[in-house]
Scaffold this motif. Structure first.
Motif, PDB file in Angstrom:
ATOM      1  N   ASN A 273      31.704  40.078  28.354  1.00  0.00           N
ATOM      2  CA  ASN A 273      32.233  38.792  28.805  1.00  0.00           C
ATOM      3  C   ASN A 273      32.320  38.727  30.324  1.00  0.00           C
ATOM      4  OD1 ASN A 273      32.581  37.402  26.367  1.00  0.00           O
ATOM      5  ND2 ASN A 273      34.538  38.406  25.960  1.00  0.00           N
ATOM      6  N   PHE A 274      32.709  39.837  30.958  1.00  0.00           N
ATOM      7  CA  PHE A 274      32.752  39.890  32.421  1.00  0.00           C
ATOM      8  C   PHE A 274      31.369  39.575  32.991  1.00  0.00           C
ATOM      9  CE2 PHE A 274      34.913  41.529  36.273  1.00  0.00           C
ATOM     10  CZ  PHE A 274      33.835  41.639  37.116  1.00  0.00           C
ATOM     11  N   ASP A 275      30.360  40.222  32.460  1.00  0.00           N
ATOM     12  CA  ASP A 275      29.005  40.044  32.979  1.00  0.00           C
ATOM     13  C   ASP A 275      28.460  38.646  32.701  1.00  0.00           C
ATOM     14  OD1 ASP A 275      29.111  42.644  33.871  1.00  0.00           O
ATOM     15  OD2 ASP A 275      28.012  43.476  32.170  1.00  0.00           O
ATOM     16  N   LYS A 276      28.785  38.085  31.551  1.00  0.00           N
ATOM     17  CA  LYS A 276      28.317  36.738  31.230  1.00  0.00           C
ATOM     18  C   LYS A 276      28.941  35.717  32.184  1.00  0.00           C
ATOM     19  CE  LYS A 276      27.658  35.481  26.944  1.00  0.00           C
ATOM     20  NZ  LYS A 276      27.853  34.988  25.536  1.00  0.00           N
ATOM     21  N   LEU A 277      30.229  35.850  32.457  1.00  0.00           N
ATOM     22  CA  LEU A 277      30.914  34.941  33.372  1.00  0.00           C
ATOM     23  C   LEU A 277      30.386  35.093  34.800  1.00  0.00           C
ATOM     24  CD1 LEU A 277      34.533  35.425  32.004  1.00  0.00           C
ATOM     25  CD2 LEU A 277      33.226  33.303  31.888  1.00  0.00           C
ATOM     26  N   SER A 278      30.024  36.311  35.164  1.00  0.00           N
ATOM     27  CA  SER A 278      29.561  36.597  36.528  1.00  0.00           C
ATOM     28  C   SER A 278      28.205  35.971  36.830  1.00  0.00           C
ATOM     29  CB  SER A 278      29.497  38.112  36.750  1.00  0.00           C
ATOM     30  OG  SER A 278      30.772  38.694  36.633  1.00  0.00           O
ATOM     31  N   GLU A 279      27.527  35.476  35.833  1.00  0.00           N
ATOM     32  CA  GLU A 279      26.215  34.847  36.043  1.00  0.00           C
ATOM     33  C   GLU A 279      26.342  33.495  36.737  1.00  0.00           C
ATOM     34  OE1 GLU A 279      24.358  34.575  32.249  1.00  0.00           O
ATOM     35  OE2 GLU A 279      24.255  36.748  31.934  1.00  0.00           O
ATOM     36  N   TYR A 280      27.546  32.919  36.741  1.00  0.00           N
ATOM     37  CA  TYR A 280      27.739  31.584  37.308  1.00  0.00           C
ATOM     38  C   TYR A 280      28.272  31.695  38.733  1.00  0.00           C
ATOM     39  CZ  TYR A 280      26.846  29.901  32.634  1.00  0.00           C
ATOM     40  OH  TYR A 280      26.240  29.637  31.428  1.00  0.00           O
ATOM     41  N   LYS A 281      27.556  31.064  39.675  1.00  0.00           N
ATOM     42  CA  LYS A 281      27.873  31.203  41.092  1.00  0.00           C
ATOM     43  C   LYS A 281      29.242  30.640  41.457  1.00  0.00           C
ATOM     44  CE  LYS A 281      23.064  31.276  42.678  1.00  0.00           C
ATOM     45  NZ  LYS A 281      22.032  30.626  43.524  1.00  0.00           N
ATOM     46  N   ASN A 282      29.719  29.644  40.735  1.00  0.00           N
ATOM     47  CA  ASN A 282      31.020  29.055  41.047  1.00  0.00           C
ATOM     48  C   ASN A 282      32.169  29.801  40.376  1.00  0.00           C
ATOM     49  OD1 ASN A 282      29.975  28.078  38.566  1.00  0.00           O
ATOM     50  ND2 ASN A 282      31.432  26.393  38.556  1.00  0.00           N
ATOM     51  N   PHE A 283      31.851  30.858  39.615  1.00  0.00           N
ATOM     52  CA  PHE A 283      32.869  31.680  38.967  1.00  0.00           C
ATOM     53  C   PHE A 283      33.116  32.941  39.796  1.00  0.00           C
ATOM     54  CE2 PHE A 283      32.051  30.291  34.251  1.00  0.00           C
ATOM     55  CZ  PHE A 283      32.370  28.985  34.600  1.00  0.00           C
ATOM     56  N   ASP A 284      34.351  33.122  40.234  1.00  0.00           N
ATOM     57  CA  ASP A 284      34.749  34.323  40.976  1.00  0.00           C
ATOM     58  C   ASP A 284      35.494  35.229  39.991  1.00  0.00           C
ATOM     59  OD1 ASP A 284      35.626  36.227  42.734  1.00  0.00           O
ATOM     60  OD2 ASP A 284      36.872  34.881  43.935  1.00  0.00           O
ATOM     61  N   VAL A 285      34.825  36.276  39.520  1.00  0.00           N
ATOM     62  CA  VAL A 285      35.332  37.082  38.409  1.00  0.00           C
ATOM     63  C   VAL A 285      35.782  38.457  38.907  1.00  0.00           C
ATOM     64  CG1 VAL A 285      34.870  37.898  36.061  1.00  0.00           C
ATOM     65  CG2 VAL A 285      33.598  35.937  36.975  1.00  0.00           C
ATOM     66  N   SER A 286      36.953  38.893  38.468  1.00  0.00           N
ATOM     67  CA  SER A 286      37.430  40.232  38.813  1.00  0.00           C
ATOM     68  C   SER A 286      38.345  40.748  37.718  1.00  0.00           C
ATOM     69  CB  SER A 286      38.173  40.228  40.159  1.00  0.00           C
ATOM     70  OG  SER A 286      39.348  39.439  40.065  1.00  0.00           O
ATOM     71  N   PHE A 287      38.504  42.061  37.682  1.00  0.00           N
ATOM     72  CA  PHE A 287      39.488  42.678  36.811  1.00  0.00           C
ATOM     73  C   PHE A 287      40.822  42.756  37.549  1.00  0.00           C
ATOM     74  CE2 PHE A 287      35.788  44.887  34.671  1.00  0.00           C
ATOM     75  CZ  PHE A 287      35.965  44.270  33.443  1.00  0.00           C
TER      76      PHE A 287
END
Length: 394
Positions: A273-287
């Motif tokens: 899920n982390f990697d799938k969300l990270s595919e979107y440029k407007n999504f800033d994803v972190s743990f």
């Protein structure tokens, strides 16, 4: 509308010794529907701000007027009673929620700084809201049984606690029936907010989350804290058109530590899920992680398990005494300090070095874990061998 009268010079944020924007432009609805300016404050004085109250009832209440006055007049003795959580964090050299909020007005919200200063000066109804956290909309819905959580924040954890006999059927419900006026307040909040925090407990399981995303202005920022175990496709569908979406995925450590504490999460699902969300440029994803008695010496291994994915720290557990770092015995403290020296986080090293051991809370923690181990078929020392002698004696 706020306005500055006369010729007085408006006080700048940096001129206050201790100021918090949330007291003036923050709003939070708790799991019982009551109102507070943030999720960390202690508000017991004068009167409880109830679930049936409107936003105006909350904002103009005696309690909120006293709080805002304490910040404006720098009444630190009063603020020590209401803002103890942030005071403790800052004393421990850990960034507090107050500091996180304040820092935004020198960075991403710097164009709102003078407007905030005017709201503080005039003590008017906010012309904007920073990051509303409407926890009551989450209805306590969550699929995990995290150890350091509390039963009113997770329906799954609550059900397990009922099965274990730790609570009974009279335990307060997290189901809130808001009055009709609340929907009007909600529309006003959504219109005035700069960024919106999706309702917790687990926001991707909350129907209201998607109703809000569907009607929210796409120019507003969206903040979401998720456990990473729920399929993210629906969230992507509703969130992909926003300019900026900050996604924090909560973990307690690497594969084994997280799977034990955030039971019954699946590590591979979280990474996917982390990697799938990270595919979107407007999504800033972190743990992000809590810092609690079990996981705080396990972050070096976590770094290996998350590989090059971003980790952004998180909050220290407070208010759930057995899971606080005071439960760590002296010999475990040494083991955890060695890990933290390797991990290289000075604030966490200082926190553990200065922790005051509480044996009673340690025993409660071990008993808490043992009850769940028997129920789940797990065994704490498999993941935390340094605790085995304490676990077996509990």
């Amino acid at each position: 509308m706020c306005f500055q009268s006369g010729q007085s010079i408006m006080k700048k944020l940096e001129e206050y010794k201790w100021i918090c924007p949330d007291a003036f432009v923050g709003v939070n609805t708790n799991v019982d529907g009551s109102w507070t300016p943030c999720c960390a404050i202690t508000m017991n004085a004068d009167k409880n701000i109830k679930s049936g109250d409107t936003y105006d009832d909350f904002h103009y209440s005696t309690q909120m007027k006293k709080l805002r006055g304490a910040f404006k007049n720098q009444d630190l003795n009063y603020l020590k009673k209401t803002c103890s959580e942030c005071i403790k964090s800052e004393k421990d050299n850990i960034e507090s929620l107050r500091q996180v909020s304040l820092k935004k007005y020198y960075k991403e919200l710097k164009d709102k700084k003078s407007e905030l200063e005017n709201i503080i000066e005039t003590d008017c109804k906010p012309t904007f809201l920073q990051s509303p956290l409407l926890m009551s909309l989450g209805q306590g819905i969550c699929n995990l049984k995290c150890g350091m959580c509390v039963d009113y924040l997770s329906s799954a954890r609550k059900q397990e606690s009922l099965q274990l006999g730790e609570i009974d059927k009279n335990y307060p419900s997290s189901k809130v029936n808001h009055p009709k006026k609340f929907e009007e307040d909600l529309d006003w909040i959504l219109n005035k907010c700069i960024e919106f925090v999706m309702p917790m407990a687990e926001p991707l399981l909350v129907k209201k989350s998607f109703e809000i995303l569907d009607k929210l202005d796409k120019n507003k920022n969206v903040l979401v804290i998720t456990n990473g175990t729920v399929n993210v496709d629906k969230f992507i569908k509703y969130a992909k058109d926003f300019n900026y979406v900050n996604i924090a995925i909560s973990i307690e450590g690497g594969r084994d530590v997280n799977s034990y504490i955030r039971y019954p999460s699946k590590w591979e699902t979280i990474l996917q899920n982390f990697d799938k969300l990270s595919e979107y440029k407007n999504f800033d994803v972190s743990f992000v992680s809590t810092m609690n008695a079990l996981n705080i010496g396990k972050f070096t291994k976590m770094r290996e398990d998350i590989q090059d994915r971003t980790w952004g720290k998180g909050n220290i557990i407070r208010g759930n005494a057995p899971w606080e770092v005071s439960s760590i015995p002296d010999d475990v403290q040494e083991i955890y300090l060695n890990d933290l020296y390797e991990f290289g986080d000075k604030s966490l090293i200082k926190l553990i070095e200065h922790r005051v051991y509480n044996k009673e809370n340690m025993i409660k923690l071990m008993k808490h874990c043992k009850r769940r181990d028997v129920h789940r078929g797990t065994y704490l020392p498999d993941v935390f061998p340094e605790w085995e002698k304490y676990y077996e004696k509990a």
